[in-house]
Design an enzyme around this catalytic site. Structure first.
Site, PDB file in Angstrom:
ATOM      1  N   THR B  11      -4.298   2.191  -1.205  1.00 36.97           N
ATOM      2  CA  THR B  11      -5.483   1.111  -1.688  1.00 36.97           C
ATOM      3  C   THR B  11      -6.626   1.139  -0.736  1.00 36.97           C
ATOM      4  O   THR B  11      -7.894   1.396  -0.932  1.00 36.97           O
ATOM      5  CB  THR B  11      -4.794  -0.315  -2.047  1.00 36.97           C
ATOM      6  OG1 THR B  11      -3.994  -0.222  -2.866  1.00 36.97           O
ATOM      7  CG2 THR B  11      -5.938  -1.293  -2.961  1.00 36.97           C
ATOM      8  N   LYS B 100      -1.527  -4.708  10.327  1.00 36.93           N
ATOM      9  CA  LYS B 100      -1.229  -5.737  11.139  1.00 36.93           C
ATOM     10  C   LYS B 100       0.122  -5.739  11.726  1.00 36.93           C
ATOM     11  O   LYS B 100       0.360  -6.528  12.805  1.00 36.93           O
ATOM     12  CB  LYS B 100      -1.568  -7.019  10.421  1.00 36.93           C
ATOM     13  CG  LYS B 100      -0.575  -7.121   9.223  1.00 36.93           C
ATOM     14  CD  LYS B 100      -0.828  -8.469   8.258  1.00 36.93           C
ATOM     15  CE  LYS B 100      -0.129  -8.407   6.888  1.00 36.93           C
ATOM     16  NZ  LYS B 100      -0.757  -7.318   6.241  1.00 36.93           N
ATOM     17  N   GLU B 124     -10.482  -5.103  12.974  1.00 34.20           N
ATOM     18  CA  GLU B 124     -10.836  -5.851  12.246  1.00 34.20           C
ATOM     19  C   GLU B 124     -10.198  -6.253  10.866  1.00 34.20           C
ATOM     20  O   GLU B 124     -10.248  -7.363  10.312  1.00 34.20           O
ATOM     21  CB  GLU B 124     -12.510  -5.627  11.911  1.00 34.20           C
ATOM     22  CG  GLU B 124     -13.242  -6.707  10.945  1.00 34.20           C
ATOM     23  CD  GLU B 124     -13.401  -7.932  11.847  1.00 34.20           C
ATOM     24  OE1 GLU B 124     -13.979  -7.925  12.936  1.00 34.20           O
ATOM     25  OE2 GLU B 124     -12.811  -8.881  11.281  1.00 34.20           O
ATOM     26  N   ILE B 131     -13.042 -10.405   5.915  1.00 30.13           N
ATOM     27  CA  ILE B 131     -13.889 -11.553   6.500  1.00 30.13           C
ATOM     28  C   ILE B 131     -14.112 -11.003   7.748  1.00 30.13           C
ATOM     29  O   ILE B 131     -13.207 -10.666   8.685  1.00 30.13           O
ATOM     30  CB  ILE B 131     -13.160 -12.679   6.635  1.00 30.13           C
ATOM     31  CG1 ILE B 131     -12.765 -13.183   5.202  1.00 30.13           C
ATOM     32  CG2 ILE B 131     -13.896 -13.853   7.239  1.00 30.13           C
ATOM     33  CD1 ILE B 131     -11.651 -14.320   5.304  1.00 30.13           C
ATOM     34  N   ASP B 196       3.772 -12.626   6.593  1.00 31.44           N
ATOM     35  CA  ASP B 196       2.582 -12.184   6.966  1.00 31.44           C
ATOM     36  C   ASP B 196       1.358 -13.095   7.551  1.00 31.44           C
ATOM     37  O   ASP B 196       0.759 -12.488   8.733  1.00 31.44           O
ATOM     38  CB  ASP B 196       2.006 -11.846   5.311  1.00 31.44           C
ATOM     39  CG  ASP B 196       0.467 -11.330   5.458  1.00 31.44           C
ATOM     40  OD1 ASP B 196       0.311 -10.176   5.625  1.00 31.44           O
ATOM     41  OD2 ASP B 196      -0.384 -12.042   5.011  1.00 31.44           O
ATOM     42  N   LYS B 200      -0.715 -12.390  11.481  1.00 34.82           N
ATOM     43  CA  LYS B 200      -2.084 -12.614  11.649  1.00 34.82           C
ATOM     44  C   LYS B 200      -2.327 -13.527  12.421  1.00 34.82           C
ATOM     45  O   LYS B 200      -3.284 -13.595  13.576  1.00 34.82           O
ATOM     46  CB  LYS B 200      -2.484 -13.042  10.135  1.00 34.82           C
ATOM     47  CG  LYS B 200      -2.570 -11.758   9.247  1.00 34.82           C
ATOM     48  CD  LYS B 200      -2.831 -12.196   7.814  1.00 34.82           C
ATOM     49  CE  LYS B 200      -2.860 -10.964   6.764  1.00 34.82           C
ATOM     50  NZ  LYS B 200      -3.051 -11.478   5.403  1.00 34.82           N
ATOM     51  N   GLY B 298      -7.605  -6.854  -0.595  1.00 35.97           N
ATOM     52  CA  GLY B 298      -8.156  -6.229  -1.820  1.00 35.97           C
ATOM     53  C   GLY B 298      -8.693  -4.881  -1.172  1.00 35.97           C
ATOM     54  O   GLY B 298      -9.183  -4.887   0.090  1.00 35.97           O
TER      55      GLY B 298
END
Lengths: 398, 398
Positions: B11, B100, B124, B131, B196, B200, B298
């Site tokens: 993806t 990550k 990033e 974001i 998850d 982060k 996404g």
């Protein structure tokens, strides 16, 4: 050791010195070098300060000091800031500024001077106070074609509109109170008429679209005509009134921009920005909606943005591309249709016969309307004789 | 011409190729150089793609190509990503990753390799999708001592909690629907148990505090135990339940971190973040509260963050300081008092006699309580025998 010269020891300037001194160790870690304030230019004297020995009234003491590599300008206004900043760059010094008048008026010239001299011209603090927005726009969002920017860019007006909405007080009452509290200046024209927001959206749009746009071309309307009934009416539709600066670039590269009060639905990201806070919503083709939020003004927030730019320079990053474009572009009139909010005391049938289908909310003696999308010109033509209130644009989610 | 090798055409990987091709001109303008995808590593074949000729199944075709200066890794997982990324940097190539797991597990090693080889290691896209948050944290907020970070870092759980709150549906119903819509994976453990978010917040805290913290030390609690009554009870106090990852550094430099559901007041910036959106709130000593908001996942949002890193490398900015610290620090148990939300079917007098003064909201057959600040341990001791529901932390504004 990296030496900095400070121009202007007002609210922001003194904040910059404070942040550089207080966080000297952690800043050194980030910058890779100790950052030291060498001289501070101000016409006033501050004998009580621990660093009172650094003050000078002669700009040349900074300009001609070969050790000073970075000049931070926080004087505001164009004179003598433009002259000082130009001469500093001509002398091979990097410049950081918080001065939105300077950037929005002389951005391309100053960028060219910086390019020619191989120095940097940075201005993160000129929009959104401490909110990182200039750098994310020019760096992090660089993979995107930005189609639109919308921002609540002025804390004073947002504070006034927030209190009008929450407390049911009228504009003049809240303004007087904001002046008492120091949130609005004695002469609030620049804020309440939207001029401050206009300069800021011009700077943001110039970076996002990589064409410098002239803030003087931007249609600007402030909040001085907002009535309590407008706020009540907006509420009946589940919306808030915010002063929004926006700019858009269409597929063909044409740019439109405006500053005006808008009705914003509660579900819209900008709707949750209250009091003196600012928010900037960026629409990118890849990233979708991204929003930046924080204190848009104030001594330490703004100072922290200035200091971040200084650190960036000391780290010697990002030399290749300037932040602002040198090429300018005229904006075109915004003829896109929008829904509008209006009020009228005339019978609903008469109003909707003239304006077409509307959402309505009835109050005692008047009715609030949200029209179907049309141009403002069409609305004013259709509404002739209906004694409509000032139309307010409605932001709708795509 | 700057050549890029792509690892993984899933993806995000395919999104990176799409963004690089679609926005090639504007990217060239930002980067100062044309950025071209030279090879794409994937075990699958994509004969229908216009760039099908770029595919290879051999990592060495990228590793040994001297023209490829930047490798973008979007395979996910640790094997073989860690091996590939290490070898790419050892071969003198810059690395960009959206992974990550990789960053939170091997961050310091990979940072050291990058430092030693004089290349950059950027990520990033590993937090917050599109974001911009890693770069603002490490650059724009560099003038600040960051005291705390709080984030809604996982779109799946935020979507589930949003729908539970809006529609009054229970966890399992919404999860099943989210899986049908593709917002949750078949095995949702990683999202719904908070793992998850833990990786982060570990990455963000490491950057903010400049000490690498190990995600495995972070107390983590997901949303699987949230009952409809918790959501109803929260509403009665004017709050939403959100899954919050947070980390704090106190004055003495001690770091605490946790991931857990929290009650958030409507006036709190993170409260307005709904559906699959993410938000990160950063508290700096100078800037105050700053928030970043957008799509946390996404294809194109995440791809746009990867591409921004690639552009940054091509622009050759920011070489001096690495983003992640190499030094690690153990986190300490969070013993700070907090208010908690609990439910009980016992009489109010009995509960408040045990727990002390509380805000209460009564429902049929049970009562919701918000306690005075205390440690979770103290609450559990005091609450013994009251058949309390699982305590949920309350975020209060300072």
């Amino acid at each position: 050791m990296a030496y900095v010269g400070i121009l202007g020891h007002g609210t922001v300037g003194s904040g910059v010195v404070e942040v550089l001194m207080k966080n000297a160790d952690s800043i050194q870690k980030r910058a890779g070098e100790r950052i030291v304030v060498k001289r501070v230019l101000d016409l006033r004297e501050f004998p009580e300060l621990s660093y009172s020995g650094l003050f000078t009234k002669r700009f040349e003491d900074i300009l001609e000091d070969p050790e000073i590599k970075v000049v931070a300008e926080m004087m505001g206004g164009l004179k003598p800031a433009y002259d000082f900043v130009s001469r500093a760059m001509e002398a091979g010094k990097h410049v950081v500024t918080s001065n939105k008048e300077l950037v929005s008026t002389y951005g391309p010239e100053l960028t060219q001077t910086a390019q020619r001299m191989g120095v940097r011209f940075m201005f993160e603090a000129s929009v959104g106070g401490g909110i990182p927005i200039i750098r994310p726009l020019s760096q992090c969002l660089s993979a995107n074609r930005v189609s639109e920017i919308q921002g609540i860019l002025n804390g004073t007006t947002n504070y006034i509109l927030t209190r009008m909405g929450n407390e049911g007080l009228d504009y003049h009452t809240v303004l007087a109170d904001a002046q008492k509290l120091g949130y609005a200046e004695k002469d609030p024209t620049n804020d309440v008429e939207g001029f401050d927001s206009t300069r800021k959206i011009a700077i943001l749009a110039s970076i996002a679209f990589q064409k410098f746009i002239d803030y003087r071309q931007i249609d600007t309307e402030g909040i001085t005509k907002i009535q309590m009934e407008d706020i009540e009416g907006a509420k009946a539709f589940g919306m808030n009134i915010k002063l929004i600066g926006s700019a858009r670039m269409d597929e063909s590269g044409e740019i439109t921009a405006r500053v005006s009060p808008c009705l914003v639905p509660h579900s819209y990201p900008l709707s949750g920005i209250f009091d003196v806070f600012n928010g900037v919503l960026v629409k990118g083709d890849a990233v979708g909606d991204v929003m930046f939020y924080g204190r848009g003004a104030g001594k330490l927030p703004t100072a922290s943005a200035v200091v971040a730019d200084i650190i960036d320079i000391v780290k010697k990053s990002d030399f290749k591309a300037p932040i602002l474009p040198v090429e300018t572009q005229d904006i075109v009139p915004d003829t896109e249709a929008a829904s509008f909010f209006v009020r009228s005391a005339k019978p609903v049938e008469e109003v909707t016969a003239a304006l077409g289908e509307c959402d309505t909310a009835e109050f005692e003696g008047w009715t609030a309307y949200i029209t179907q999308p049309m141009t403002e010109k069409a609305l004013l033509q259709k509404g002739e004789g209906l004694a409509l209130s000032m139309p307010i644009r409605v932001i709708t989610e795509e």
